[in-house]
Scaffold this active site. Structure first.
Site, PDB file in Angstrom:
ATOM      1  N   ARG A   5     -15.715 -16.861  -8.619  1.00  0.00           N
ATOM      2  CA  ARG A   5     -15.248 -15.496  -8.883  1.00  0.00           C
ATOM      3  C   ARG A   5     -16.412 -14.519  -9.067  1.00  0.00           C
ATOM      4  O   ARG A   5     -16.370 -13.388  -8.605  1.00  0.00           O
ATOM      5  CB  ARG A   5     -14.363 -15.513 -10.134  1.00  0.00           C
ATOM      6  CG  ARG A   5     -14.010 -14.180 -10.713  1.00  0.00           C
ATOM      7  CD  ARG A   5     -13.109 -14.344 -11.896  1.00  0.00           C
ATOM      8  NE  ARG A   5     -11.784 -14.755 -11.466  1.00  0.00           N
ATOM      9  CZ  ARG A   5     -10.818 -13.896 -11.122  1.00  0.00           C
ATOM     10  NH1 ARG A   5     -11.021 -12.612 -11.162  1.00  0.00           N
ATOM     11  NH2 ARG A   5      -9.652 -14.341 -10.741  1.00  0.00           N
TER      12      ARG A   5
ATOM     13  N   LEU B  50     -10.542  -7.801 -12.381  1.00  0.00           N
ATOM     14  CA  LEU B  50     -11.953  -7.437 -12.202  1.00  0.00           C
ATOM     15  C   LEU B  50     -12.812  -8.042 -13.313  1.00  0.00           C
ATOM     16  O   LEU B  50     -12.473  -7.934 -14.492  1.00  0.00           O
ATOM     17  CB  LEU B  50     -12.119  -5.914 -12.232  1.00  0.00           C
ATOM     18  CG  LEU B  50     -11.366  -5.089 -11.186  1.00  0.00           C
ATOM     19  CD1 LEU B  50     -11.729  -3.611 -11.328  1.00  0.00           C
ATOM     20  CD2 LEU B  50     -11.675  -5.575  -9.776  1.00  0.00           C
TER      21      LEU B  50
ATOM     22  N   ASN C 238      -6.067   2.423 -12.748  1.00  0.00           N
ATOM     23  CA  ASN C 238      -5.053   1.467 -12.303  1.00  0.00           C
ATOM     24  C   ASN C 238      -3.682   2.099 -12.508  1.00  0.00           C
ATOM     25  O   ASN C 238      -3.499   2.945 -13.385  1.00  0.00           O
ATOM     26  CB  ASN C 238      -5.140   0.178 -13.118  1.00  0.00           C
ATOM     27  CG  ASN C 238      -4.136  -0.863 -12.666  1.00  0.00           C
ATOM     28  OD1 ASN C 238      -3.930  -1.052 -11.449  1.00  0.00           O
ATOM     29  ND2 ASN C 238      -3.493  -1.543 -13.590  1.00  0.00           N
TER      30      ASN C 238
ATOM     31  N   GLU D 156       5.583   6.428  -9.362  1.00  0.00           N
ATOM     32  CA  GLU D 156       4.172   6.070  -9.195  1.00  0.00           C
ATOM     33  C   GLU D 156       3.524   6.982  -8.159  1.00  0.00           C
ATOM     34  O   GLU D 156       2.420   7.478  -8.334  1.00  0.00           O
ATOM     35  CB  GLU D 156       4.040   4.609  -8.720  1.00  0.00           C
ATOM     36  CG  GLU D 156       4.516   3.583  -9.721  1.00  0.00           C
ATOM     37  CD  GLU D 156       4.233   2.164  -9.263  1.00  0.00           C
ATOM     38  OE1 GLU D 156       3.286   1.933  -8.490  1.00  0.00           O
ATOM     39  OE2 GLU D 156       4.982   1.258  -9.677  1.00  0.00           O
TER      40      GLU D 156
ATOM     41  N   HIS E  43       0.295   0.875 -13.250  1.00  0.00           N
ATOM     42  CA  HIS E  43       1.077  -0.292 -13.650  1.00  0.00           C
ATOM     43  C   HIS E  43       2.547   0.109 -13.756  1.00  0.00           C
ATOM     44  O   HIS E  43       2.862   1.169 -14.308  1.00  0.00           O
ATOM     45  CB  HIS E  43       0.565  -0.832 -14.993  1.00  0.00           C
ATOM     46  CG  HIS E  43       1.310  -2.042 -15.438  1.00  0.00           C
ATOM     47  ND1 HIS E  43       1.104  -3.277 -14.862  1.00  0.00           N
ATOM     48  CD2 HIS E  43       2.304  -2.203 -16.345  1.00  0.00           C
ATOM     49  CE1 HIS E  43       1.927  -4.147 -15.419  1.00  0.00           C
ATOM     50  NE2 HIS E  43       2.668  -3.517 -16.314  1.00  0.00           N
TER      51      HIS E  43
ATOM     52  N   GLY F 297       0.780  -1.235   0.000  1.00  0.00           N
ATOM     53  CA  GLY F 297       0.000   0.000   0.000  1.00  0.00           C
ATOM     54  C   GLY F 297       0.811   1.285   0.000  1.00  0.00           C
ATOM     55  O   GLY F 297       0.351   2.304   0.519  1.00  0.00           O
ATOM     56  N   SER F 298       1.993   1.275  -0.626  1.00  0.00           N
ATOM     57  CA  SER F 298       2.735   2.539  -0.653  1.00  0.00           C
ATOM     58  C   SER F 298       2.031   3.561  -1.551  1.00  0.00           C
ATOM     59  O   SER F 298       2.102   4.761  -1.288  1.00  0.00           O
ATOM     60  CB  SER F 298       4.189   2.322  -1.096  1.00  0.00           C
ATOM     61  OG  SER F 298       4.261   1.973  -2.454  1.00  0.00           O
ATOM     62  N   ASN F 299       1.336   3.090  -2.577  1.00  0.00           N
ATOM     63  CA  ASN F 299       0.562   4.045  -3.393  1.00  0.00           C
ATOM     64  C   ASN F 299      -0.611   4.602  -2.597  1.00  0.00           C
ATOM     65  O   ASN F 299      -0.920   5.794  -2.695  1.00  0.00           O
ATOM     66  CB  ASN F 299       0.079   3.385  -4.687  1.00  0.00           C
ATOM     67  CG  ASN F 299       1.157   3.398  -5.765  1.00  0.00           C
ATOM     68  OD1 ASN F 299       1.458   4.452  -6.336  1.00  0.00           O
ATOM     69  ND2 ASN F 299       1.757   2.243  -6.008  1.00  0.00           N
TER      70      ASN F 299
HETATM   71  C1  GRF Z   1       2.968  -1.098  -7.710  1.00  0.00           C
HETATM   72  O1  GRF Z   1       4.194  -1.380  -8.319  1.00  0.00           O
HETATM   73  C2  GRF Z   1       1.905  -0.907  -8.735  1.00  0.00           C
HETATM   74  O2  GRF Z   1       2.366  -0.334  -9.929  1.00  0.00           O
HETATM   75  C3  GRF Z   1       1.439  -2.308  -9.002  1.00  0.00           C
HETATM   76  O3  GRF Z   1       1.477  -2.916  -7.731  1.00  0.00           O
HETATM   77  C4  GRF Z   1       2.441  -2.274  -6.901  1.00  0.00           C
HETATM   78  C5  GRF Z   1       1.751  -1.831  -5.648  1.00  0.00           C
HETATM   79  O4  GRF Z   1       2.648  -1.311  -4.727  1.00  0.00           O
HETATM   80  N1  GRF Z   1       0.148  -2.329  -9.628  1.00  0.00           N
HETATM   81  P1  GRF Z   1       2.125  -0.715  -3.349  1.00  0.00           P
HETATM   82  O5  GRF Z   1       1.319  -1.805  -2.662  1.00  0.00           O
HETATM   83  O6  GRF Z   1       1.307   0.496  -3.659  1.00  0.00           O
HETATM   84  O7  GRF Z   1       3.366  -0.387  -2.569  1.00  0.00           O
END
Ligand code: GRF
Length: 225
Positions: A66, A94, A108, A175, A110, A13-15
């Site tokens: 699913r 999804l 999303n 990101e 990526h 969850g760093s994002n």
């Molecule tokens: C990130 O590299 C994102 O691009 C991918 O999954 C990873 C999630 O990282 N979809 P975090 O959990 O947000 O640290």
């Protein structure tokens, strides 16, 4: 009004943290109404709790199939009042009914410059391939994996000797920069689609700058991002 968003994640969850930080700094006009995970022990859920955000986890194994899982997940998202769904490391594809329920309202991120290196091993594949430029992409989600229209991308250099971790960290830093910006654009209603092209209304930095060597460089973002 702050845009209510649901963040879906499976891991660290760093994002999510970057999004929380921009909201708390007052540069991102969104409100996280749900942090959802398909893994009960995802550290991202803990991050959410530390900031007093509502969390929910549901494990696929507890459902018949699913479709049943995705129906239940959709219900939880709808109940949260989310107007935008933000996938932040959500390792679950999804199903079409869910995508259709939030058509053009799911984002999303990526860790590659799509359409190169889709799928779950993008950092490793880029390091092994020996690309000079790696990067990340924020895109709208459609019914195919890592496929929808691109909102913003950022490039980072890749060096000989990079491994998936070193390259992944460099990408991750970008990101954290571009995802909150893309969410803010969505919240302000500034994203529109012309086929696959995403137009960002009034983004003056849209025309990428050229440096003296003539290379295209990443456009500067807006104040605060
Ligand atoms: C990130 O590299 C994102 O691009 C991918 O999954 C990873 C999630 O990282 N979809 P975090 O959990 O947000 O640290």
């Amino acid at each position: 009004m702050k845009m209510p968003i649901a963040v879906l994640l499976s891991g660290g969850g760093s994002n999510l943290q970057a999004i929380i930080d921009r909201i708390e700094e007052g540069v991102l006009d969104a409100q996280i109404c749900l942090v959802f995970s398909n893994k009960a022990d995802a550290y991202g859920l803990e991050r959410a709790r530390l900031h007093g955000l509502p969390t929910r986890s549901m494990v696929m194994g507890d459902f018949l199939d699913r479709e049943a899982y995705d129906r239940a997940m959709l219900e939880v998202i709808l109940e949260s009042g989310a107007e935008l769904v933000v996938l932040a490391g959500f390792m679950h594809f999804l199903s079409p009914p869910l995508v259709r329920a939030f058509e053009n309202r799911i984002l999303n991120i990526h860790p590659s410059l799509l359409p190169g290196f889709p799928g779950v091993a993008a950092q490793r594949q880029q390091a092994e391939y020996g690309v000079r430029l790696a990067g990340c992409t924020v895109h709208f989600v459609d019914e195919k994996m890592d496929n929808g229209p691109v909102i913003i991308q950022a490039a980072v250099p890749a060096f000989p000797g990079d491994d998936p971790e070193s390259l992944g960290m460099r990408i991750l830093e970008m990101e954290h920069r571009i995802y909150p910006q893309a969410i803010q654009w969505f919240s302000e209603g500034r994203l529109s689609l012309d086929g696959r092209q995403v137009i960002v209304d009034q983004f003056e930095n849209q025309l990428v700058a050229e440096n003296s060597a003539g290379f295209l460089i990443n456009p500067p973002l807006e104040k605060g991002f």
